[in-house]
Motif scaffolding. Sequence first.
Motif, PDB file in Angstrom:
ATOM      1  N   ARG A   6      -9.048   0.872   5.171  1.00 18.60           N
ATOM      2  CA  ARG A   6      -8.731   0.035   4.011  1.00 18.60           C
ATOM      3  C   ARG A   6      -9.321  -1.365   4.171  1.00 18.60           C
ATOM      4  O   ARG A   6      -9.762  -1.986   3.207  1.00 18.60           O
TER       5      ARG A   6
ATOM      6  N   ASN B 162     -10.110  -3.360   0.635  1.00 18.52           N
ATOM      7  CA  ASN B 162      -8.896  -3.234  -0.179  1.00 18.52           C
ATOM      8  C   ASN B 162      -7.729  -4.065   0.359  1.00 18.52           C
ATOM      9  O   ASN B 162      -6.755  -4.320  -0.358  1.00 18.52           O
TER      10      ASN B 162
ATOM     11  N   ASP C  38       0.853  -1.199   0.000  1.00 21.98           N
ATOM     12  CA  ASP C  38       0.000   0.000   0.000  1.00 21.98           C
ATOM     13  C   ASP C  38       0.889   1.250   0.000  1.00 21.98           C
ATOM     14  O   ASP C  38       1.415   1.638   1.041  1.00 21.98           O
TER      15      ASP C  38
END
Length: 584
Positions: free
Chosen positions: A282, A287, A173
């Motif tokens: 997230r 994600n 990320d």
Amino acid sequence: MESIKIIIRKIKDGSIKEMWDEFKWMMSYAKNYKKEIIFYIFLGMFSTVMTLISSIASKELIDVVTGHKISKAPLMAVIMISMSLFSLFFGSIMSRITIKINIRIQNDIQADIFDKIIGVNWLDLSKYPSGDILNRFGSDVSTVANSAIGWVPDIIVSIFNFIATLCVVMYYDPTMMVLTLINAPIMLISSKLMMSKMRKYNMKVKEMNSEVMDFQTETFSNMDSIKSFDLTDLFSRRLRDFQDKYKEVNLEYNLFSIKTNIILSLIGMVIQNLFFVWAVYRLWTGNITYGEMTLFMTQSGRMSSAFSSLVSIIPSTVNSTISAKRLMELISLPREDRAEDDCEGLKDSVSHGFSVKLKDVDFSYVKEKQVIKSSSFEANRNEIVALVGPSGQGKTTLIRMFLGLLSPNSGEAVLCDKNGEEVTLNASTRKYFSYVPQGNTIFSGTIAQNLRMVKEDATDEEIIEALEIACAYEFVKELPDGINTKVGARGRGFSEGQAQRISIARAILRDAPILLLDEATSALDIFTEKKVLNNIIKQKPNKTCIVTTHRPSVLNLCQRVYKVEKTKLSQLSETEFEEFASNF
């Protein structure tokens, strides 16, 4: 802006350059240990890689538990168990290797600095309290040794750790990487603000430690005097005064550390919470997985830790440069004058003996107070020459001048051989002297070990002969272990007279052409004193014997007597000698 002001102020007052010089001196020791430094760097990088692998394996295992990528479960289990076992054995082995290297390096650096300190000019070194020297030699040497070898590996490994962890976070990320980097400038600015105060506090703590150690050293080495004058309560109060000062300095430093730690911790907490909130968001949006969230939180902590390690190098460097400064101060003192080449011609004259001469000598410890002024002196082989006079008038100063510990401010202090060749008295001519100082100079160990300090290959027979000449063997042979009887520090277990005779025997065993006795027979009775001096003259021919004394019994054995009084050294005539002896 405040940080910039601090740096500008340091540049102006020269402290940045001073720190840089101290740092370069400290790092000069690292050049000798390149292999060890490379080993530490490899070890740190390898440990970082293993930790990252373990973190990724943990992430995968969590994903397995939460229902993702079930096929990888056996592999992750094997990796986790293998890493744990490997860390256990690898850590143990490396711990053993590391401690061996650290001890060897610290011993090497300590020995080198010891050699440099012990070679410093006596007068300059004597200005420092013994406790302060001990503290510098112990604590400061340890700090310098650890920094000299650990600084380069620490900074390289910390950078590698930071970058490697950053890469792992960025892979999963990139946004998380940005949040991580926010921490860096904040920590750096905070550390710059701390540096100036930290250096000041570190110096105060080290100076206070030296004062406490000097007090302790002085107290325990003079315990007999303290008890004799019934000063135990006074010294107990003094200790508590030192403890109060020590507490005040350390608490002040501790309060500063607490404040800075709170500020840095609050900054860290804010950054950590940003990580957590972002990771939760997230995860909520789907994600990332639970394993990836755990990985992010773990690695964000590792990155903060890695950057904190980088930042902490600043205060640790400040601390080590202070230790370096304190050591540089000692070893930069003037070295003893060792004119070895000038002494080469004296070797062939040792058996014939030497004369000691002072020619129109002036000396003062400080400019305002003259100790010796326009004075001359002469002592020849097969002579006993006395130095007499009131205490504190300069007799011991003259002894130090003979030994090359002090040099005259003007005039000449020389050693003269049978052919009239003269050599200036210095550290190299000291080997031609045997010295028995005032007080107790016996070291812990056996009697034989004490004597062999001046002649390491001396046989038992030679030791016994020296003891006999000093009238010491009569009591030594009665001891259970004879010459191998153990002696306590400062001659503990023996009377003052016995310890004094052992000291004289040690000087005799050295068998140097010149014997200096500084009140060395003061604890002996008159009969033993005369016998010892006569033994030396008869059994050790061609000796030059110089004595300082207050006893007329010694003066009657002397060929010449010099009186030291009111900065003047003068030879007594026969009439003056008789008058002087009668007034004792």
